[in-house]
Design an enzyme around this catalytic site. Structure first.
Site, short mmCIF file in Angstrom:
data_model
loop_
_atom_site.label_atom_id
_atom_site.label_comp_id
_atom_site.label_asym_id
_atom_site.label_seq_id
_atom_site.Cartn_x
_atom_site.Cartn_y
_atom_site.Cartn_z
CB CYS A 231 -1.05 0.10 0.88
SG CYS A 231 -0.48 0.16 2.94
NE ARG B 123 -4.64 1.40 1.71
CZ ARG B 123 -4.00 2.38 0.75
NH1 ARG B 123 -5.57 2.29 -0.40
NH2 ARG B 123 -3.30 2.55 -0.02
CG ASP C 22 -5.06 5.69 2.28
OD1 ASP C 22 -5.41 5.23 3.35
OD2 ASP C 22 -4.04 6.14 2.06
P1 4NP Z 1 -2.11 2.69 4.32
O1 4NP Z 1 -2.57 4.16 4.68
O2 4NP Z 1 -1.20 2.84 2.52
O3 4NP Z 1 -3.14 1.79 4.07
O4 4NP Z 1 -1.02 2.56 4.83
C1 4NP Z 1 -1.81 5.44 4.49
C2 4NP Z 1 -0.91 5.60 5.98
C3 4NP Z 1 -0.21 6.65 5.91
C4 4NP Z 1 -0.01 7.72 4.93
C5 4NP Z 1 -0.91 7.63 4.08
C6 4NP Z 1 -1.73 5.81 4.09
N1 4NP Z 1 0.69 9.30 4.85
O5 4NP Z 1 0.77 8.99 4.21
O6 4NP Z 1 1.13 8.73 6.19
#
Ligand code: 4NP
Length: 156
Positions: free
Chosen positions: A9, A15, A123
């Site tokens: 991800c 995720r 997300d």
């Molecule tokens: P993930 O969610 O891609 O599902 O882990 C996110 C976690 C952190 C960030 C973006 C998406 N961030 O910009 O820090």
């Protein structure tokens, strides 16, 4: 040789750690290696988001041994299957592919439930706890199909 599966991800804290934990619970870990990574570098070394830890725990999965890491080109060599959570992750990973063989390994995870529809796992980072429950359910269904396919490949 073990089959190796990578979940990807953006942050590797919401995720893909759930996808890693869920798939690990459905396969034989002697035969299949499962890992996860993020395309971004924001959360290298971090624990999964506490909302992911909490929804996993609700379903009796412990994902607290995981730490964030960034996807790298060498992952194309290490892994047989690379499942990405959304279309943006897909573009980011594909942009690092060196040749067709690398590209062939990359698949949108929800195409395992809705073939060819290219649906994103939303997300949940900026949403509430319900987003995490929703993501868990989607990933559980997708991982059930992935586990079945891996089992069938093993029996061939
Ligand atoms: P993930 O969610 O891609 O599902 O882990 C996110 C976690 C952190 C960030 C973006 C998406 N961030 O910009 O820090």
């Amino acid at each position: 040789m073990k089959t190796k599966v990578l979940m990807v991800c953006l942050g590797n804290i919401c995720r893909s750690p759930l996808a890693e934990g869920i798939l690990k619970s459905k396969i034989d870990r002697q035969k299949i290696f499962v890992d996860s990574a993020g395309t971004g570098d924001y959360h290298i070394g971090d624990l999964p988001d506490k909302r992911s830890i909490s929804v996993a725990r609700k379903y009796e999965l412990d994902i607290t041994e995981q730490r964030g890491r960034q996807f790298s080109v060498s992952d194309f060599e290490k892994f047989d299957h690379i499942y990405v959570m959304d279309n943006s992750n897909y573009e980011n990973v594909i942009s690092l592919a060196r040749h067709e063989e690398d590209k062939q390994k990359v698949k949108l995870i929800l195409n395992e439930i809705f073939p060819g529809e290219n649906v994103d796992v939303p997300d949940p980072y900026f949403g509430g706890d319900h987003g995490f429950e929703n993501v868990f359910q989607m990933l559980d269904e997708a991982c059930e199909n992935i586990a079945r396919k891996l089992q069938e490949e093993d029996e061939e």
